[in-house]
Design a protein around this motif. Structure first.
Motif, PDB file in Angstrom:
ATOM      1  N   LYS A 275       0.820  -1.213   0.000  1.00 52.57           N
ATOM      2  CA  LYS A 275       0.000   0.000   0.000  1.00 52.57           C
ATOM      3  C   LYS A 275       0.855   1.265   0.000  1.00 52.57           C
ATOM      4  CE  LYS A 275      -4.182  -1.926   1.935  1.00 52.57           C
ATOM      5  NZ  LYS A 275      -4.909  -2.202   3.159  1.00 52.57           N
ATOM      6  N   LYS A 276       2.057   1.128  -0.520  1.00 50.84           N
ATOM      7  CA  LYS A 276       2.960   2.271  -0.536  1.00 50.84           C
ATOM      8  C   LYS A 276       2.830   3.035  -1.850  1.00 50.84           C
ATOM      9  CE  LYS A 276       7.570   2.447   0.720  1.00 50.84           C
ATOM     10  NZ  LYS A 276       8.864   1.793   0.980  1.00 50.84           N
ATOM     11  N   ALA A 277       2.774   4.344  -1.758  1.00 50.26           N
ATOM     12  CA  ALA A 277       2.720   5.152  -2.973  1.00 50.26           C
ATOM     13  C   ALA A 277       4.098   5.151  -3.608  1.00 50.26           C
ATOM     14  CB  ALA A 277       2.305   6.563  -2.639  1.00 50.26           C
ATOM     15  N   LEU A 278       4.141   4.803  -4.873  1.00 55.08           N
ATOM     16  CA  LEU A 278       5.438   4.741  -5.538  1.00 55.08           C
ATOM     17  C   LEU A 278       5.729   6.057  -6.246  1.00 55.08           C
ATOM     18  CD1 LEU A 278       5.164   1.132  -6.969  1.00 55.08           C
ATOM     19  CD2 LEU A 278       6.404   1.891  -4.942  1.00 55.08           C
ATOM     20  N   LEU A 279       4.771   6.480  -7.046  1.00 58.36           N
ATOM     21  CA  LEU A 279       4.928   7.776  -7.686  1.00 58.36           C
ATOM     22  C   LEU A 279       3.576   8.311  -8.080  1.00 58.36           C
ATOM     23  CD1 LEU A 279       4.763   7.268 -11.081  1.00 58.36           C
ATOM     24  CD2 LEU A 279       6.895   6.135 -10.538  1.00 58.36           C
ATOM     25  N   ALA A 280       3.539   9.573  -8.350  1.00 56.70           N
ATOM     26  CA  ALA A 280       2.283  10.209  -8.697  1.00 56.70           C
ATOM     27  C   ALA A 280       2.434  10.920 -10.021  1.00 56.70           C
ATOM     28  CB  ALA A 280       1.889  11.198  -7.619  1.00 56.70           C
ATOM     29  N   GLN A 281       1.353  10.863 -10.781  1.00 60.09           N
ATOM     30  CA  GLN A 281       1.377  11.616 -12.028  1.00 60.09           C
ATOM     31  C   GLN A 281       0.579  12.886 -11.764  1.00 60.09           C
ATOM     32  OE1 GLN A 281      -0.776   9.930 -15.272  1.00 60.09           O
ATOM     33  NE2 GLN A 281       0.263  11.239 -16.767  1.00 60.09           N
ATOM     34  N   VAL A 282       1.209  13.995 -11.973  1.00 61.24           N
ATOM     35  CA  VAL A 282       0.548  15.228 -11.570  1.00 61.24           C
ATOM     36  C   VAL A 282       0.575  16.288 -12.654  1.00 61.24           C
ATOM     37  CG1 VAL A 282       1.047  14.865  -9.122  1.00 61.24           C
ATOM     38  CG2 VAL A 282       2.683  16.103 -10.528  1.00 61.24           C
ATOM     39  N   GLU A 283      -0.357  17.192 -12.545  1.00 62.42           N
ATOM     40  CA  GLU A 283      -0.410  18.343 -13.440  1.00 62.42           C
ATOM     41  C   GLU A 283       0.546  19.402 -12.896  1.00 62.42           C
ATOM     42  OE1 GLU A 283      -2.524  18.485 -16.115  1.00 62.42           O
ATOM     43  OE2 GLU A 283      -3.194  16.442 -15.653  1.00 62.42           O
ATOM     44  N   GLU A 284       0.817  20.370 -13.728  1.00 66.01           N
ATOM     45  CA  GLU A 284       1.774  21.390 -13.290  1.00 66.01           C
ATOM     46  C   GLU A 284       1.270  22.180 -12.085  1.00 66.01           C
ATOM     47  OE1 GLU A 284       2.263  23.277 -16.988  1.00 66.01           O
ATOM     48  OE2 GLU A 284       0.576  24.648 -16.744  1.00 66.01           O
ATOM     49  N   GLU A 285      -0.068  22.269 -11.971  1.00 65.00           N
ATOM     50  CA  GLU A 285      -0.566  23.022 -10.813  1.00 65.00           C
ATOM     51  C   GLU A 285      -0.237  22.325  -9.502  1.00 65.00           C
ATOM     52  OE1 GLU A 285      -5.232  21.534 -10.648  1.00 65.00           O
ATOM     53  OE2 GLU A 285      -4.773  23.605 -11.211  1.00 65.00           O
ATOM     54  N   PHE A 286      -0.135  20.996  -9.544  1.00 65.65           N
ATOM     55  CA  PHE A 286       0.234  20.288  -8.321  1.00 65.65           C
ATOM     56  C   PHE A 286       1.714  20.506  -8.006  1.00 65.65           C
ATOM     57  CE2 PHE A 286       1.490  16.633  -5.758  1.00 65.65           C
ATOM     58  CZ  PHE A 286       0.538  16.705  -4.743  1.00 65.65           C
ATOM     59  N   VAL A 287       2.531  20.512  -9.036  1.00 69.86           N
ATOM     60  CA  VAL A 287       3.963  20.771  -8.845  1.00 69.86           C
ATOM     61  C   VAL A 287       4.152  22.165  -8.247  1.00 69.86           C
ATOM     62  CG1 VAL A 287       6.196  20.975  -9.995  1.00 69.86           C
ATOM     63  CG2 VAL A 287       4.551  19.271 -10.766  1.00 69.86           C
ATOM     64  N   ASP A 288       3.385  23.087  -8.788  1.00 70.48           N
ATOM     65  CA  ASP A 288       3.390  24.455  -8.300  1.00 70.48           C
ATOM     66  C   ASP A 288       3.104  24.489  -6.794  1.00 70.48           C
ATOM     67  OD1 ASP A 288       3.605  27.122  -8.855  1.00 70.48           O
ATOM     68  OD2 ASP A 288       1.467  27.411  -9.233  1.00 70.48           O
ATOM     69  N   PHE A 289       2.074  23.743  -6.416  1.00 66.69           N
ATOM     70  CA  PHE A 289       1.686  23.659  -5.009  1.00 66.69           C
ATOM     71  C   PHE A 289       2.786  23.015  -4.168  1.00 66.69           C
ATOM     72  CE2 PHE A 289      -0.208  20.591  -1.937  1.00 66.69           C
ATOM     73  CZ  PHE A 289      -0.475  21.499  -0.938  1.00 66.69           C
ATOM     74  N   LEU A 290       3.339  21.933  -4.680  1.00 66.02           N
ATOM     75  CA  LEU A 290       4.388  21.210  -3.961  1.00 66.02           C
ATOM     76  C   LEU A 290       5.612  22.106  -3.731  1.00 66.02           C
ATOM     77  CD1 LEU A 290       4.307  18.288  -3.053  1.00 66.02           C
ATOM     78  CD2 LEU A 290       5.542  17.656  -5.111  1.00 66.02           C
TER      79      LEU A 290
END
Ligand SMILES: [Zn+2]
Length: 444
Positions: A275-290
């Motif tokens: 149940k471990k998150a390996l990676l996430a596919q994200v939009e640029e707005e999420f990267v912006d937030f991160l």
């Protein structure tokens, strides 16, 4: 960085264990400790991973995030200043922190640029001032005339000492960074908690604190249960890493805050067995937030987590600030609020922010036109600086440590001492010719 500045800290040490029981400090040292809450996370990562820092510590995912930003090419950012804003985030309390006796934050000060053609009629009512160089003005020219900002607030200029706490205040700071008003009762209670009823095992020492020590304290406040003892033992940083008391998971952001905030959908790749998150596919707005995490002040993080983050010493620092009295210990309620919930610097609120944090309001600046000697003035009314309290009546600053050494001289075990409230009238005041007399009265 204020180079060469030093202050002294009085500490009470358990001789056998070489362990600090507590320190006694005035406003200069406590101001520095409290200023940690105003530092953006990106600044903390940057300051503590400087090449000059031998330990080269990593702060988990934050260091990774910082390195990712640093490795990304400028073209991936909206503007050429975007990357720099993340790697060198501004502190919204920079004006206050610059007055610290030792300011470890070496982020460049805010600069102001105006259109070189400032008196041109074309500007009527439109902005011609920017905190970024070479931004295009409405008239088409590049804003590149650097302007000096002159503080017009007299109180701001006159307040020469003390940043957050009142000048007359004296504090006791425990090894895990709880800050308390310096009262004899506090000291006695602390010593008995530690089981130190025999003053013979204790020793008063003076510690010199400079830039390096403050950086070590910042590091210790994040990683150690005993940042003050670490400072005394010097040697290689003990890195007594604190595991979150609440176990594996961080506390939740309170639901009331949660429901009012926008949400962002993210696709995550999870390993089914673990149940471990390996990676996430994200939009640029999420990267912006991160990426915006780097710009959030440490105090805001603690505030969002309701005063309970996974860093024990920082929680202690934060929660002791909560219980300190505005006016008596902290200069004003405004300053206390500012430290408990530090805002982002102006222009740092990312449009994809999910967390309920705010940026400081842009000050209203006025330009005084005087040819090549034109300058800006800041006419903010609600400046958080207040006139200093008159200190005329304080002759000798109260010191718990001197009380302890007095007890030692008198051969009085601490177990034999209790705090009492006594009524003070003219008669008693008359007896206060000297410090020892006062102690004598109190102990009767
Ligand atoms: Zn212009």
């Amino acid at each position: 960085m204020a180079g060469g500045e030093e202050l002294t800290l009085k500490i009470l040490v358990d001789k056998a264990q070489n362990k600090v029981l507590f320190a006694e400090a005035g406003e200069e040292f406590v101001d520095i400790l409290l200023s940690f809450l105003t530092l953006p996370l990106g600044t903390i990562v940057r300051l503590l991973s400087m090449p000059s820092d031998s330990s080269q510590l990593e702060f988990g995912s934050l260091s990774t995030l910082y390195q990712s930003v640093s490795a990304l090419q400028t073209k991936h950012f909206w503007t050429k200043v975007g990357k720099d804003m993340l790697l060198n985030p501004r502190n919204s309390a920079a004006a206050q922190c610059q007055k610290l006796k030792i300011d470890i934050d070496d982020t460049a000060r805010t600069k102001y640029f105006m259109c070189p053609d400032m008196l041109n009629d074309k500007h009527a009512g439109s902005p011609l001032l920017s905190t970024l160089e070479d931004v295009k003005c409405t008239c088409g020219s590049l804003m590149n005339t650097q302007m000096e900002l002159v503080a017009s607030d007299v109180r701001l200029q006159e307040s020469t000492s003390g940043v957050f706490v009142t000048e007359t205040a004296s504090f006791i700071i425990t090894d895990d960074l709880q800050i308390m008003p310096n009262l004899l009762g506090t000291t006695v209670a602390l010593l008995s908690t530690h089981g130190k009823t025999d003053t013979k095992v204790l020793e008063e020492r003076t510690l010199k604190v400079g830039v390096e020590e403050v950086l070590n304290l910042l590091r210790g406040s994040l990683l150690s249960k005993t940042p003050l003892t670490d400072l005394v033992r010097q040697g290689p940083f003990s890195c007594n890493i604190v595991k979150s008391d609440t176990g594996k998971y961080l506390p939740r952001i309170t639901d009331s805050i949660n429901t009012n905030c926008r949400r962002m959908a993210v696709k995550v790749l999870v390993q089914k067995s673990t149940k471990k998150a390996l990676l996430a596919q994200v939009e640029e707005e999420f990267v912006d937030f991160l990426f915006s995490f780097l710009t959030i002040p440490l105090g805001s993080v603690v505030s969002l987590l309701g005063g309970e983050c996974s860093l024990r010493s920082i929680n202690n620092l934060y929660n002791s600030l909560r219980s300190l009295d505005a006016e008596r210990h902290i200069k004003s309620q405004d300053l206390k609020d500012m430290l408990l919930e530090p805002m982002l610097a102006q222009k740092f609120l990312c449009k994809n922010q999910i967390l309920p944090i705010r940026e400081v309001e842009a000050p209203t600046l006025y330009c005084v036109f005087n040819g090549p000697h034109s300058y800006l003035i800041d006419k903010r009314k609600n400046s958080p600086f207040f006139t200093m309290l008159a200190n005329d009546l304080t002759v000798t600053p109260f010191s718990s440590l001197s009380v302890i050494s007095a007890l030692d001289r008198l051969n009085i075990p601490l177990g034999d001492v209790e705090e009492r409230e006594m009524s003070i009238g003219m008669e008693e005041v008359r007896n206060w010719h000297c410090h020892n007399a006062f102690v004598g009265t109190l102990l009767m």
